[in-house]
Structure formats: C-alpha cells, structure tokens
Design an enzyme around this catalytic site. Sequence first.
Site, PDB file in Angstrom:
ATOM      1  N   ASP A  53     -54.752-103.059 -46.041  1.00  0.00           N
ATOM      2  CA  ASP A  53     -56.154-103.276 -45.650  1.00  0.00           C
ATOM      3  C   ASP A  53     -56.281-104.673 -45.049  1.00  0.00           C
ATOM      4  O   ASP A  53     -56.102-105.672 -45.734  1.00  0.00           O
ATOM      5  CB  ASP A  53     -57.032-103.136 -46.902  1.00  0.00           C
ATOM      6  N   TRP A 199     -41.533-115.809  -1.386  1.00  0.00           N
ATOM      7  CA  TRP A 199     -40.766-115.463  -0.189  1.00  0.00           C
ATOM      8  C   TRP A 199     -39.614-116.468  -0.055  1.00  0.00           C
ATOM      9  O   TRP A 199     -39.793-117.663  -0.237  1.00  0.00           O
ATOM     10  CB  TRP A 199     -41.670-115.511   1.056  1.00  0.00           C
ATOM     11  N   ASP A 366     -32.469-106.267  16.013  1.00  0.00           N
ATOM     12  CA  ASP A 366     -33.632-106.543  15.161  1.00  0.00           C
ATOM     13  C   ASP A 366     -34.917-106.485  15.980  1.00  0.00           C
ATOM     14  O   ASP A 366     -34.966-105.901  17.078  1.00  0.00           O
ATOM     15  CB  ASP A 366     -33.430-107.893  14.444  1.00  0.00           C
ATOM     16  N   ASP A 367     -35.928-107.107  15.484  1.00  0.00           N
ATOM     17  CA  ASP A 367     -37.287-107.075  16.022  1.00  0.00           C
ATOM     18  C   ASP A 367     -37.333-107.469  17.508  1.00  0.00           C
ATOM     19  O   ASP A 367     -36.610-108.370  17.934  1.00  0.00           O
ATOM     20  CB  ASP A 367     -38.106-108.082  15.203  1.00  0.00           C
ATOM     21  N   ASP A 478     -38.405-102.568   7.870  1.00  0.00           N
ATOM     22  CA  ASP A 478     -39.037-103.825   7.456  1.00  0.00           C
ATOM     23  C   ASP A 478     -40.511-103.619   7.108  1.00  0.00           C
ATOM     24  O   ASP A 478     -41.120-102.602   7.485  1.00  0.00           O
ATOM     25  CB  ASP A 478     -38.892-104.822   8.625  1.00  0.00           C
ATOM     26  N   MET A 479     -41.108-104.583   6.437  1.00  0.00           N
ATOM     27  CA  MET A 479     -42.542-104.544   6.083  1.00  0.00           C
ATOM     28  C   MET A 479     -42.966-105.981   5.808  1.00  0.00           C
ATOM     29  O   MET A 479     -42.515-106.581   4.854  1.00  0.00           O
ATOM     30  CB  MET A 479     -42.707-103.679   4.833  1.00  0.00           C
ATOM     31  N   CYS A 526     -36.335-103.607   3.729  1.00  0.00           N
ATOM     32  CA  CYS A 526     -36.549-105.035   3.885  1.00  0.00           C
ATOM     33  C   CYS A 526     -38.051-105.249   3.822  1.00  0.00           C
ATOM     34  O   CYS A 526     -38.817-104.399   4.282  1.00  0.00           O
ATOM     35  CB  CYS A 526     -35.999-105.443   5.254  1.00  0.00           C
ATOM     36  N   ASP A 548     -34.918-113.316   3.095  1.00  0.00           N
ATOM     37  CA  ASP A 548     -34.862-113.952   4.411  1.00  0.00           C
ATOM     38  C   ASP A 548     -34.159-115.291   4.327  1.00  0.00           C
ATOM     39  O   ASP A 548     -33.847-115.897   5.351  1.00  0.00           O
ATOM     40  CB  ASP A 548     -36.285-114.171   4.948  1.00  0.00           C
TER      41      ASP A 548
HETATM   42  C1  DGJ Z   1     -38.472-110.129   8.473  1.00  0.00           C
HETATM   43  C2  DGJ Z   1     -37.058-109.790   8.106  1.00  0.00           C
HETATM   44  O1  DGJ Z   1     -36.801-110.069   6.780  1.00  0.00           O
HETATM   45  C3  DGJ Z   1     -36.118-110.511   9.069  1.00  0.00           C
HETATM   46  O2  DGJ Z   1     -34.798-110.307   8.683  1.00  0.00           O
HETATM   47  C4  DGJ Z   1     -36.384-110.018  10.441  1.00  0.00           C
HETATM   48  O3  DGJ Z   1     -36.053-108.668  10.540  1.00  0.00           O
HETATM   49  C5  DGJ Z   1     -37.839-110.243  10.813  1.00  0.00           C
HETATM   50  N1  DGJ Z   1     -38.722-109.706   9.817  1.00  0.00           N
HETATM   51  C6  DGJ Z   1     -38.158-109.643  12.134  1.00  0.00           C
HETATM   52  O4  DGJ Z   1     -39.475-109.712  12.429  1.00  0.00           O
END
Ligand code: DGJ
Length: 729
Positions: A53, A199, A366-367, A478-479, A526, A548
């Site tokens: 209790d 990041w 890449d981009d 990627d994002m 990524c 990165d």
């Molecule tokens: C963020 C990624 O982590 C990088 O390696 C590269 O691909 C850039 N974006 C490209 O915009």
Amino acid sequence: MGIAYSPDTNSFHLQSDATSLIIQIVRGKYLSSRYWGQRLETWNDSCELVFVDRPFAPNPDPTDRAFSLDTLPQEYPAFGNTDFRSPAFQVRQSDGSTITDLTYKSHRILEGKPQLEGLPSLYVESESEAQTLEITLCDDLIGLEVALSYTVFGNLDVICRSARFCNVGSEPFALLRAASASFDFEHSRFELLQLSGAWARERHIVRSALVPGVRGFGSSRGASSHQHNPFLALITPGTDEDLGEVWAMNLVYSGNFLAQAEVDPWGGTRLSLGINPFEFTWNLEPKATFQTPEAVLVHSNNGLGGMSQKFHQAYRTRLCRGTWRDRVRPILINNWEATYFDFDETKILALADQAKDVGIELLVLDDGWFGHRDDDKSSLGDWVVDRRKLPGGMESLARGIQERGLKFGLWFEPEMISPDSSLYRKHPDWCLHVGQRPRSQGRNQLILDLGRPEVRAHVIDAVSAILRCAPIAYVKWDMNRHQTEVGSASLPSSAQKETSHRYILGLYKVLDAVTSSFPEVLFESCSGGGGRFDPGLLAYMPQTWTSDNTDAVSRLKIQYGTSLVYPPVTMGSHVSAVPNHQVGRTTPLPFRGSVAMGGNLGYELDLGKLSVDEKGEVRRQIATYKEHRGLVQFGDFFRLVSPFTSPAAAWIFVSPDKTKAWASYYQVWSEANLAVPFLKLKGLDRNAKYQIEGLTKTFGGDELMEAGLRVRDLTSDHQSCSWLLKRVE
Ligand code: DGJ
C-alpha cells in the site's frame, strides 16, 4: 527457441538462443513485464510480485489498497486509471475521454513471423525459423482491441515486438500514442545509451546517468534524423565492449520517433520506443486497424560488443533483403566532391578512365544531371536528362562508362520538389503544406506528399523511366530536408496529424515498388549523409551513405558509433580530397583509405588531380580491399579501441569460421612520452595459431587476444596500421 504458456504461473516464457522474456498475466487480466535478460531454462516466479500500500498510488479495485497499476511492472500501460507514468498508448474516444482499460483476452502462438502490413520488418525464410506470440488485450467498454506481437528466432538472438490496434466498437477513435514496445524494470541501476549528433556528426555515442523522471529523445522532423538514431539502451553502470548487461531497442521506422527511459518514484524504470506522439493522431474508424512499426529488442550479457553482434547478424541476414544482401559490394567512385554541379559528359568519362585505371568498379553520377540544375536551387521533380551536360542522354553516358569496364550508378532525390520546376508549376499542391501559409524551404526545396497515391505513382513512374532508359546498376536515393508546415491537401482537417506517418507509409510503398521492379540494382539510401540510417530504410536498400562528413578523423567516430547497431556492410565510406571539404583537415591518403575500408569502400575525389605516387597508393588500397572485402562485408566485426575515449581507434573483422581476420589501428593524434600501445584482438579462435602477413612467427589466438599485438612505428598524427591474419593450425 520457443514460446510457452504456463497455466501455473499464468505466464509466457519466450526463449531465444541466449535471452528470456517473461510476461505474466496478473490478477487474470493485467499484462506484466516480469523478466528480460539472460536465458532461463525454467521460470517459476521465484521473485514473485509483492504489492504494498503506497500513499498516492490509487487502486483500481477499491477493496485492495495494496494494488495499484502505478507500482505494477506493465507490458503495454495506459494512463488515467492509476498508473501515472508515461503510457504506451492513448486513445481518445468520441466522448472526449482518453481513459482505457486494456486487459488480457486471448493469445495464440504461431510458427514463423507474419509480415507487418505496410511496414518493413525482420523476416523469416521458412516458418521453422521463428515463433510468434500474439496476445490480444481488450477494452470491452469501448470496443478496443490491441494485439501485441512478439517474435523469437531460432538462429538470431533478437526479439521483435509490435502492436496492432483494432476498433471493434461502433464509434470512431483517435489514436494519440502507440508505442511499439514498452518494458518495466523493477530497478533503475542503469545508464542510458543513445546515438546522437547532428548533420556530419551522426551517431556519436552518448552515455548518461538515469535520474528520477523522464529521459527522452526522438525526432519530430519527419525523418529518423541525423540528430538522434531510433535506438536506445539501458546498460549496467561501467558496461564496456565485453562486460556488462545491455537491454537495447531499435525501431524499424524512418520517421518521427520517441525513445524514453522513465525512472519512477519507486525506483523502477520504464523503457519505451515508438512513433513520436507529438503531432501525431491517427483516426480509427470502426473495423479499422493501425499497425505500429516493429521494435527490435536485444539483450546482451557480454557488453556492447555482444549487443552489436546480435544486431549485426539479424540485420545482415533477416532485415536486408534481395539480390544484394549476400553479394560482394562494388568499389565506387562518386563525382560529388570531385565536380559538384559542374560536370559534363567529357568530365565524367575522364573520371571513369581514371577510375578504371586504379581498379574502381562503379561510377556514380551524383546530383545535377537533370532539369537545369546547376546549383541546388531548381529542378527536383523534373527527372529529365539535362542535354547541355549530357548531350547523348543517360543511355549514351551509361554505355560510355560500361565500355570503359565500369558499372554505372545514378543519384536521385525522388521525394523532393523544387519550387523552380515544371512539376511544381503543374502541381503546386503536391507538396506538404498547410493551406495558404507560406511554405518554408530547406535547401531551396519542398517535400512531395507521398501520402497521396497520385504523387507516389508519379514518383515511381519517373524513377522507373530513367532506370529503364539506361543500364543503371546502382541508385543513390537522397533526401535533403526535414518536414515543416506538415499538412496534406488531400486530407480532411480531422486527419492532418496523420500526414507525417502517411508520408512514411507512402515512402515505403514507393521503395517497395521501385526496388522490387529493379531487383538487380544496388540501392544506397542517403539523407544528407546519415540522416536516415535506420532499419526501416535498410529493409529496402541494403546500404546507407553514412555521413556527408568524409574526413577520416570524423569518420572514425561516426563509423564506430554507427557500428553499435548497424553492420559495416551497411555503411558507405569514401576516401575524399584534402583539405577535407567538411572540416578542412588534411590527413594522409593511407589513413583515409584505411578508415574507408572499414565499410563499403568508395572514392569521392578527382582522381585526375592525384600525383603518380598517390594513384599508386589508391591502386594498392583497392587491390587490398578487393582481396579482403569479404571479411568487412560478411565477417564478424569487433570494436577494439574507442575514438570517443582515447586518441586512437581500432577494430577487427573476423571471418565467420575464424580462419581469417583483418585488424586496423588508427592513431588520431600522437602524444610525447607515452607507453608504446598494444592491441588486444577479439573474435579469434583461442586454440588456433595465426600467421600475420609480413611477420615470420605464428601466434596463438589466445595470445593475440590476451597479451595483444604491439603497435609499432606510429610516429605522428593520422597514422594507421593493419594486420592480416590467417589461421595456420
Ligand atoms: C547530399 C548527399 O549526402 C551528398 O552526398 C550529395 O549527394 C548531395 N546531397 C547532392 O546534392
């Protein structure tokens, strides 16, 4: 492995290789967390519950002042009917109340492991690999059923947990909170372990004391995040790599999550993990169900090393899937840090020539190859080749690379849309947004509302069209921003708080469609580096760009921290130029190479700018990695020296049969007049003899692990040495 119900103690005993989890039905209805720890052969309630209790601990049964849910260790607790701790779930009913009373109704034990609807999870290849216990709890007053699911495996020492809510009543509910797992310990002699950062500084190891109250962290960014990984563990104070007890949970989910450890007034600890309840509500109409993501539970009696072995084995073999799960991963070159947006076909083909010359196997563009993207201000969503840069189109570039003897890979960021894009001009309502409110941008971009079927169909078609038009062997997915103004034009006001979870469910649908249509393609996820390094994405894409930050010194901590949960085969790790583009540090090429060989090796620099000697060094690195990458990618991994607690780091990869091993020691900075270091190896066969490449003597496994190896000739900062071991007897 096994799951047994004992009518004597009214309890379930789940046993895996080395772990037992015991759940008891108390007073015929309450589900109680009774034991989670080293495997027990039998359980007969030696440490039975005692009810006392306690003032201010109210009583659901007015005739029993000793019984309160506040002091009962509970398995899936509610709030509002005598437990004042953080609940695992909350359901708002049409009368506005959130009081629920879930009690035991039934259970069943199944062979195998049912897949979770719409969500990634660990899997079995045959039913005999696992058993699943499903316990159904019920609140008859409102018609709420919750099925708690627990899977144990024969060959993996992990337990998978999740919950499925079902409205079996006649009125709608709103689910406000729905943890994947919760467990109550009757003491708090723990420290809390988490993987947190930012990041370019992801998954640093953070240990802290537990104090009374709630210690929690999570994400409300729409992604699992760089800031906190969806992982937490309680550890006994002083736990190290080999000693100490660990209770860990990891969420198979890529969106908002909450991880909590709560020390209650009686000194108990509640550990829980699940979708973040902040800004989350899910409407549950009559007959509708809601499935929580899966939490993976690991207990280790052999410190953090023991925990990692269990996560690694489970994720390598029963989370990652598809053609690439067991295939040797290629050594790649990525043009990002070599050219950024400033490239054309000639430059890329020149890079391919250089790459072939040193032994690289795959070139990743890449981009910047689409729309009119010369910087990060435009074109996301317009997945049409930019003919100014690639006049012959993707097909011509891919063939050119193939003719040079390399495979070709391509970068996408399919979840995003630039305000400066044809797609946005055509469909301004396709992004996450809230009515007329301004739309905040991150990296000049908005996020496509993947909860909408037409948006998903568009993304799947756009990505598939490019993948079909050229021989593409690899995709970097990627994002690059987190969610703000989280709302969907396709949902009624009552469902706006579903948007973020619907986004993740939509993302999984897209990934499922794309990865299953292109099973031969190797996908690497990524998110601005390692912003979504989580088991949810690993279920679709078997490797992740770890960070990165490509600086070798920073990478030691990032890769070391990541390895607590995720196996090296899931980590992309590249050698980049110096001074490093993220932190400005200059480190020697052999050191950079050796650190990058701790995962899936790649290069991310302009090979054309290297001297003859440097190219020779790269060639040597690649040849070495090719010879031994099987160890890195499919061997067992042991951490030896932590860069978080010393000016050095070390690790070793050992083949599963213990016949080969590869150990590396990294001196981050040197100090005057210290003892010459030595390294105790791990994972070897104690009774075997090993030959070390370059040395004439042989050594016993026991000697190498107990007495250790002398680390020689490290005379300044940023130097490393490696040893290749072969079993000879
Ligand atoms: C963020 C990624 O982590 C990088 O390696 C590269 O691909 C850039 N974006 C490209 O915009």
